[in-house]
Scaffold this active site. Structure first.
Site, PDB file in Angstrom:
ATOM      1  N   HIS A 183      -5.453  -3.468  -2.412  1.00  0.00           N
ATOM      2  CA  HIS A 183      -5.162  -2.513  -3.485  1.00  0.00           C
ATOM      3  C   HIS A 183      -4.988  -3.199  -4.829  1.00  0.00           C
ATOM      4  CE1 HIS A 183      -4.664   1.066  -0.936  1.00  0.00           C
ATOM      5  NE2 HIS A 183      -4.211   0.222  -0.039  1.00  0.00           N
ATOM      6  N   LYS A 233     -12.149   0.542  -1.090  1.00  0.00           N
ATOM      7  CA  LYS A 233     -11.275   1.138  -2.095  1.00  0.00           C
ATOM      8  C   LYS A 233     -11.961   1.038  -3.455  1.00  0.00           C
ATOM      9  CE  LYS A 233      -7.252   0.383   0.790  1.00  0.00           C
ATOM     10  NZ  LYS A 233      -8.038   0.091   2.002  1.00  0.00           N
ATOM     11  N   SER A 258       0.785  -1.231   0.000  1.00  0.00           N
ATOM     12  CA  SER A 258       0.000   0.000   0.000  1.00  0.00           C
ATOM     13  C   SER A 258       0.819   1.283   0.000  1.00  0.00           C
ATOM     14  CB  SER A 258      -0.952   0.009   1.206  1.00  0.00           C
ATOM     15  OG  SER A 258      -0.218  -0.057   2.422  1.00  0.00           O
TER      16      SER A 258
END
Length: 641
Positions: free
Chosen positions: A454, A485, A426
């Site tokens: 991610h 996200k 990240s």
């Protein structure tokens, strides 16, 4: 058959061994563990930890029958062990009741500095004394990361009477090296309590003292402290550290260097309106700090799904999945996530952080080994701590180091092994070496869990994550993700085989004992998956934008490490210079994250730039110009702005 207790080891020797096991399963110094100590009232040992203690005691003495669960004190547990040994007689395996293992190498009472380091390491980890080889690598062999090492250093200096002083532990890779660094401080500080360190107890380690207090600014007027300096400040007043940090924080904010938590007054797209609390006004920024990689947070279909489901089911349901907190939308979300990730089953947690906490602590126990990448997300680190497992840390993406750790762990032959790594790291933007992780896991009989926080919606032809990116679907035991996200909602999930997922439902405390995500959020997440599958051009546009900005920044001379994702790190190193660059970037109307300790280790400060599919070519061009101008102004790049 021997019926007499007298033929067995005496009760004092048994008590010594029981105390040793309890100390290894908790953070207590053995001197703190007295016969009358109550497990709950005095030691705070709950039923879960107590079960681990009982299992360990039983294994230690080779008892075939389970110990009673009723002992309330250490003395009662010792009595239960004595009785169990008497009942077992000669039919049981011989218990290990010899002398307690000595401290390795220079760890005797004749070397008070080493003794203080070993005693501190025992308290701050769950290792027994004989397991702390002075020459063992702190990360790779002992699993001691920089955060735990800070606590070890603070306690060791306290034991040595060196409050307010601390060695530079950043380069210490072994306990011996740390002891050598401390020894230099002892020599430089005559009259300290170093000679009494060998006899120091847990009481001495927690004695009143003030460490980490504010030093005077340097000759350049700069406060050289970081957030690390406040983690181990000790004082009889528990809140003393908060007052010290408050002064530090105010000074950073006054200089416009700490700019965290500013509230948005608009949707977060390629641009966003943020209320600048330092200036007391709203400002529009070019936004490069969002994880909304595919722009789904602002997609009309997603917003409409959230609104419609909220009107139908209400704001929330105020219950866990087991008790009134499940409706058909949650079931459908799990089905859709499993299908999207191409795995048999899925469990949804209240958050991505709680997914790591729950999955790791449910599957891995104190007798197992957790093998983790050095740069994994903090939720994985905390999941490891919660599990109580032996933790081994391999150097970032270093597969030779991973194999070395797995080989040693397999040779020890106790418990299971779980390798956990971020798919996309990240703060660095690079991707784990999944093919080698999978190969080594098979060779050394380990399981694999990849955190795709991610990577979901970013990696792979369909955007399903790291396993798809490498063509390894079905080869990774567990794939974990967060839905805050790319998926534009809240919550976390784990996909895998049906029986593993069902086990997690019943043994993940962060699932069983936590309220579920609201129905409206679940509906929005289902809509997000619909959009990802029906609008693949979003993923293509994201990667076009990533390539465009990455090329511009590299051409300008920035260090982006090995980024292969939507996260572009502009690596600076020095905290002061990184914060000054962040300030200069914001002054020019661009918002991105300035990352310092504890987000990254000291000396590795950076700006973290997040690219989305919503950025236009004009946005990317302007962003590149802003970064270059700000870097020249602050001296990160040569030239003048």
């Amino acid at each position: 058959m021997t019926d007499s207790v007298d033929a067995l080891p005496d009760s004092a020797r048994i008590r010594e061994r029981v105390v040793h096991v309890i100390a290894a399963r908790t953070l207590y110094d053995e001197s703190h563990l007295r016969p009358e100590s109550h497990f709950e009232a005095d030691l705070g040992i709950d039923s879960v930890i107590m079960e681990s203690v009982l299992v360990s005691v039983r294994e230690h003495f080779g008892l075939s029958a389970a110990l009673p669960t009723g002992p309330a004190t250490i003395g009662e547990l010792v009595d239960a062990v004595v009785a169990a040994l008497a009942d077992a007689g000669d039919d049981r395996p011989a218990p290990v009741v010899g002398p307690l293992p000595a401290v390795p190498a220079e760890g005797s009472s004749g070397d008070p500095v080493t003794e203080a380091v070993v005693a501190a390491a025992m308290r701050q980890t769950q290792y027994q004394r004989h397991q702390l080889d002075l020459d063992a690598d702190l990360e790779g062999e002992l699993g001691v990361d920089s955060v735990v090492l800070t606590s070890v250093v603070a306690e060791a200096t306290e034991r040595l009477g060196l409050a307010g002083a601390a060695p530079d532990a950043a380069g210490a890779t072994t306990l011996r090296a740390l002891a050598d660094a401390l020894r230099g401080l002892v020599v430089a500080a005559p009259g300290t309590a170093a000679t009494e360190a060998a006899a120091a107890t847990d009481t001495a380690a927690s004695a009143p003292g003030r460490t980490g207090t504010a030093p005077a600014p340097g000759a350049d007027g700069w406060d050289h402290r970081s957030m690390k300096d406040f983690t181990e400040q000790r004082d009889p007043d528990l809140f003393a550290k908060t007052r010290s940090f408050a002064g530090y924080l105010r000074s950073r904010e006054k200089d416009r260097l700490y700019w965290y938590g500013m509230p948005l007054h608009s949707r977060c797209g390629s641009r966003a309106v943020i209320f600048d609390e330092l200036e007391g006004r709203k400002r529009e920024f070019l936004m490069f700090a969002s994880n909304n990689y595919l722009g789904l947070a602002n997609h009309p279909s997603v917003i409409e799904a959230v609104v419609d489901a909220t009107r139908t089911y209400g704001a929330t349901h105020t219950g866990s999945r087991f008790i009134g907190g499940t409706n058909m939308l949650h079931k459908e979300l799990e089905r859709r996530l499993a299908a999207f990730k191409q795995r048999p089953a899925c469990i949804v947690y209240p958050g991505g952080y709680s997914a790591n906490l729950g999955a790791i602590s449910a599957l891995v126990k104190s007798y197992d080994t957790l093998v983790v990448d050095r740069l994994n997300h903090m939720s994985i680190v905390d999941g490891a701590r919660l599990s109580g497992a032996v933790r081994k840390i391999y150097r970032h993406n270093d597969m030779a180091d991973l194999e070395r750790i797995l080989s040693r762990s397999a040779a020890e032959g106790t418990g299971g092994r779980l390798i956990v790594a971020d798919g996309v790291f990240s703060m660095h933007g690079d991707v784990c070496d999944l093919p080698e992780i999978v190969r080594l896991a098979k060779e050394y009989d380990a399981r694999v869990m990849i955190d795709d926080a991610h990577a979901t919606g970013v990696l792979g032809v369909r955007g399903s994550g790291t396993a798809e990116h490498f063509g390894l679907k079905g080869e990774v035991d567990l794939e974990l993700g967060t839905m805050s996200k790319t998926l534009a909602g809240m919550g976390g999930f784990v996909v895998g085989e049906e029986e593993v997922v069902e086990y997690l439902r019943y043994y993940s405390n962060s699932y069983v004992f936590a309220a579920n995500i609201p129905a409206g959020v679940a509906a929005g997440l289902i809509a997000s998956i619909d959009v990802i599958e029906s609008e693949p051009e979003r993923l293509k546009r994201l990667w076009t934008n990533i390539g465009t900005l990455r090329d511009r920044l590299l051409d300008a001379g920035f260090d982006l490490e090995h980024s292969e994702s939507a996260i572009l790190p502009i690596v600076i190193g020095d905290e002061r210079r990184a914060m000054e660059l962040g300030r200069a970037v914001r002054a020019r109307g661009l918002f991105c994250q300035t990352v310092v300790y504890p987000g990254v280790p000291l000396g590795d400060a950076r700006l973290r730039v997040s690219v989305t599919c919503e950025h236009t070519p004009q946005d990317l061009e302007l962003a590149a110009e802003i970064f270059v101008d700000a870097a020249r102004e602050t001296g990160v790049l040569p030239g003048t702005p």
